[in-house]
Design a protein around this motif. Structure first.
Motif, mmCIF file in Angstrom:
data_model
loop_
_atom_site.group_PDB
_atom_site.id
_atom_site.type_symbol
_atom_site.label_atom_id
_atom_site.label_comp_id
_atom_site.label_asym_id
_atom_site.label_seq_id
_atom_site.Cartn_x
_atom_site.Cartn_y
_atom_site.Cartn_z
ATOM 1 N N UNK A 132 0.800 -1.223 0.000
ATOM 2 C CA UNK A 132 0.000 0.000 0.000
ATOM 3 C C UNK A 132 0.829 1.267 0.000
ATOM 4 N N UNK A 133 1.862 1.300 0.838
ATOM 5 C CA UNK A 133 2.652 2.508 0.952
ATOM 6 C C UNK A 133 1.887 3.601 1.655
ATOM 7 N N UNK A 134 2.233 4.864 1.319
ATOM 8 C CA UNK A 134 1.613 6.049 1.923
ATOM 9 C C UNK A 134 1.668 5.927 3.445
ATOM 10 N N UNK A 135 0.582 6.222 4.141
ATOM 11 C CA UNK A 135 0.607 6.198 5.604
ATOM 12 C C UNK A 135 0.061 4.918 6.197
ATOM 13 N N UNK A 136 -0.270 3.947 5.359
ATOM 14 C CA UNK A 136 -0.902 2.728 5.854
ATOM 15 C C UNK A 136 -0.067 1.995 6.896
ATOM 16 N N UNK A 137 1.236 1.725 6.663
ATOM 17 C CA UNK A 137 2.012 0.974 7.665
ATOM 18 C C UNK A 137 2.081 1.682 9.016
ATOM 19 N N UNK A 138 2.274 2.992 8.994
ATOM 20 C CA UNK A 138 2.360 3.744 10.255
ATOM 21 C C UNK A 138 1.039 3.686 11.000
ATOM 22 N N UNK A 139 -0.060 3.903 10.284
ATOM 23 C CA UNK A 139 -1.374 3.938 10.917
ATOM 24 C C UNK A 139 -1.727 2.603 11.559
ATOM 25 N N UNK A 140 -1.564 1.524 10.813
ATOM 26 C CA UNK A 140 -1.977 0.216 11.322
ATOM 27 C C UNK A 140 -0.992 -0.301 12.369
ATOM 28 N N UNK A 141 0.305 -0.139 12.133
ATOM 29 C CA UNK A 141 1.297 -0.627 13.096
ATOM 30 C C UNK A 141 1.152 0.061 14.442
ATOM 31 N N UNK A 142 0.929 1.373 14.425
ATOM 32 C CA UNK A 142 0.853 2.124 15.684
ATOM 33 C C UNK A 142 -0.302 1.652 16.556
ATOM 34 N N UNK A 143 -1.471 1.452 15.951
ATOM 35 C CA UNK A 143 -2.611 1.028 16.764
ATOM 36 C C UNK A 143 -2.446 -0.411 17.236
ATOM 37 N N UNK A 144 -1.781 -1.238 16.448
ATOM 38 C CA UNK A 144 -1.523 -2.607 16.890
ATOM 39 C C UNK A 144 -0.562 -2.617 18.073
ATOM 40 N N UNK A 145 0.430 -1.738 18.047
ATOM 41 C CA UNK A 145 1.380 -1.679 19.155
ATOM 42 C C UNK A 145 0.707 -1.209 20.440
ATOM 43 N N UNK A 146 -0.220 -0.272 20.318
ATOM 44 C CA UNK A 146 -0.958 0.175 21.505
ATOM 45 C C UNK A 146 -1.774 -0.969 22.092
ATOM 46 N N UNK A 147 -2.410 -1.730 21.223
ATOM 47 C CA UNK A 147 -3.219 -2.855 21.695
ATOM 48 C C UNK A 147 -2.366 -3.906 22.393
ATOM 49 N N UNK A 148 -1.085 -3.943 22.058
ATOM 50 C CA UNK A 148 -0.182 -4.884 22.715
ATOM 51 C C UNK A 148 0.397 -4.325 24.012
ATOM 52 N N UNK A 149 -0.005 -3.098 24.357
ATOM 53 C CA UNK A 149 0.401 -2.541 25.636
ATOM 54 C C UNK A 149 1.477 -1.490 25.579
ATOM 55 N N UNK A 150 1.951 -1.147 24.388
ATOM 56 C CA UNK A 150 2.978 -0.115 24.290
ATOM 57 C C UNK A 150 2.348 1.246 24.542
ATOM 58 N N UNK A 151 2.977 2.109 25.328
ATOM 59 C CA UNK A 151 2.432 3.460 25.558
ATOM 60 C C UNK A 151 2.256 4.189 24.219
ATOM 61 N N UNK A 152 1.234 5.026 24.100
ATOM 62 C CA UNK A 152 0.940 5.691 22.824
ATOM 63 C C UNK A 152 2.130 6.426 22.213
ATOM 64 N N UNK A 153 2.890 7.159 23.022
ATOM 65 C CA UNK A 153 4.013 7.920 22.474
ATOM 66 C C UNK A 153 5.054 6.992 21.875
#
Length: 549
Positions: A132-153
């Motif tokens: 996909x490129x564009x912002x897709x990897x950042x958008x999806x990876x970030x929310x997955x990391x939060x769900x795994x317990x990583x602090x939002x920042x």
């Protein structure tokens, strides 16, 4: 008609380049020093760029305003449409509790959060970048990391830093394709050289991610896994870009990384895993309560049936499948046939040589990454049995959440187009191209600047590819090496691009803290840029010239 000039300040290219750099300086200082919100920093930089375009470069006011509108309009399909639908898919899975299932499933591979970041942000993110490129990897990876317990920042920073090495070959190597077209150089050769540069960066990124999550302690604890992941990714990217298929370089690298890392984890585990409490699912009322009740039940039970595990993975499997199918020649051609193109009103621009500058607005809606994500989201609602009313409500909430992010993206893309079409970006690139033999070191910096402005390695290659070749010919350097360096340098500029910062901040709920995120990632961006610049410089000499094909 407006004719671009690159040396409007006393006829001096160096002085003109310094003036052209002012909007970028304003943007980065407001973000990193004064910590302004991204939308205000973007709008301020846009105002400065417009003023310079009119007062210094002599661009008519009407054309300057039209150029800004042209850039803002172009951001819809390339950024905004992607971001909204990527976040919508996540919220759909979150509201049903299936993202909690996915989180626990990842923990089955490794319960160590440091390794999970490598798997999700680096390997899975690279696969999304490939498709996909564009912002897709950042958008999806970030929310997955939060769900795994990583602090939002940390989730935002990790997703940005991870989205580096795959960028040059993103969206099935569109940046390399563009680079070949604008320079007239061989596509395969450009891809091979870029693969011999970005693969070096790839070997380091997993270690950086581990350091971001757990500092030096984390590096000492899980460096073997990080090294395996980096080497596997780098080797895969090198082999595919040089000997198999440039277009499939990121797919090969991502799969190689995942396979070797999972296999390694079967025989090795860190002595002490870094685990954190899972982030609970938070869902609003839907009126019926059925979806939320199911989500709460799944979360409380902590016991995931095979059916629920499959449902948790299906939305992302659907995303991958949709993007793969959309690349089939017949389907790609059919989707592209509905594109609408027209000359953007109010613009009539020629380059410094008198050749018309293309100002065609292409609204290619059907094959756009955001449209494919929207289709994936609709399928997700059916698979997870989300009522249509609830799905629409979640979509509306998503758009509302992204309001200021959308303003930021509109302003930054408008800034990029004003700088590009007025000639300011050209002044910057040509100014650096006057450095003689030292240009080999600064060549990647041009690509880095291009991506920082536009948020796209593809756009950076379109802007500066020809400049790199011209500078190489004037300084006696290899045109292939300098052109590839533009793309390789650009990959580490992605993490500081205001568009990327806005996306990362929005999906983790940190709107307004883009400046803080920028201050964190700029250090890694500059460090990796220095590495690439040194590598390119040495590749231009007998010291590492043997690395080139």
């Amino acid at each position: 008609m407006y004719q671009q000039i690159f040396d409007p300040v006393l006829g001096q290219l160096g002085l003109s380049a310094l003036v052209a750099a002012i909007p970028l300086l304003v943007l980065f200082v407001l973000l990193g020093v004064f910590r302004w919100k991204a939308q205000w920093a973007g709008l301020s930089a846009l105002a400065v760029a417009a003023l310079i375009a009119v007062a210094v470069y002599g661009m008519p006011i009407v054309q300057t305003l039209s150029t800004g509108g042209y850039g803002a309009a172009s951001s819809f399909l390339t950024v905004i449409w992607i971001l909204v639908n990527a976040l919508w898919i996540f919220k759909l899975t979150e509201s049903t509790g299936h993202f909690g299932v996915l989180r626990r499933s990842f923990a089955g591979v490794s319960d160590d959060q440091r390794i999970q970041v490598i798997i999700i942000a680096f390997a899975f993110g690279a696969l999304l970048e490939a498709l996909a490129g564009a912002g897709t990897p950042v958008a999806i990876s970030a929310v997955m990391l939060i769900a795994l317990g990583l602090p939002p920042f940390r989730a935002a920073v990790a997703s940005l830093v991870a989205n580096t090495a795959p960028v040059a070959f993103g969206a099935l190597s569109v940046p390399i394709t563009t680079l070949s077209k604008v320079t007239g150089l061989d596509f395969e050769s450009l891809g091979a050289i870029a693969g011999r540069q970005t693969s070096v960066v790839a070997m380091i990124v997993p270690l950086v991610l581990v350091f971001l999550v757990d500092g030096r302690r984390g590096v000492r604890a899980v460096w073997p896994a990080a090294v395996v992941a980096g080497l596997a990714f780098g080797a895969g990217q090198f082999l595919f870009s040089n000997y198999i298929s440039v277009e499939l370089a990121d797919i090969g690298a991502a799969l190689s990384c995942a396979i070797f890392l999972v296999a390694f984890l079967r025989v090795w585990r860190p002595r002490e895993a870094l685990t954190v409490a899972a982030v609970p699912v938070v869902a609003g009322g839907s009126g019926t309560g059925s979806v939320e009740e199911e989500a709460a039940l799944l979360e409380r039970a902590g016991q995931d049936s095979r059916k629920n595990v499959i449902l948790a993975y299906l939305p992302y499997a659907v995303v991958i499948a949709i993007f793969v199918v959309a690349q089939f020649p017949a389907i790609k051609s059919a989707l592209g046939s509905a594109a609408i193109e027209f000359d953007w009103p109010g613009l009539s621009i020629v380059g410094s040589t008198g050749k018309p500058v293309a100002t065609v607005f292409a609204f290619n809606f059907l094959p756009a990454a955001g449209t494919l994500l929207f289709v994936s989201g609709v399928i997700t609602t059916l698979m997870l049995k989300v009522p249509p009313g609830r799905a629409a409500h979640i979509y509306a909430v998503t758009v509302k959440q992204l309001t200021w992010t959308i303003v930021c993206v509109l302003s930054v893309l408008a800034l990029a187009y004003v700088m590009n079409l007025s000639g300011q970006t050209g002044s910057l690139g040509r100014g650096l191209a006057t450095l003689g033999g030292a240009f080999a070191f600064f060549s990647p910096v041009i690509g880095w600047i291009g991506v920082a402005i536009t948020g796209s390695d593809n756009s950076s290659n379109a802007l500066f590819g020809a400049v790199q070749v011209t500078a190489a010919q004037q300084t006696g350097l290899s045109p292939l090496l300098m052109a590839a360096a533009n793309s390789s340098g650009g990959v580490v500029g992605k993490m500081i691009s205001p568009q990327s910062l806005a996306i990362a901040a929005a999906v983790v709920g940190l709107q307004g803290r883009e400046g803080d995120i920028f201050r964190k990632v700029i250090v890694y961006s500059l460090a990796l840029l220095a590495l690439i610049s040194l590598l390119v410089l040495l590749q231009s000499t007998p010291i590492l010239g043997w690395m080139l094909p």
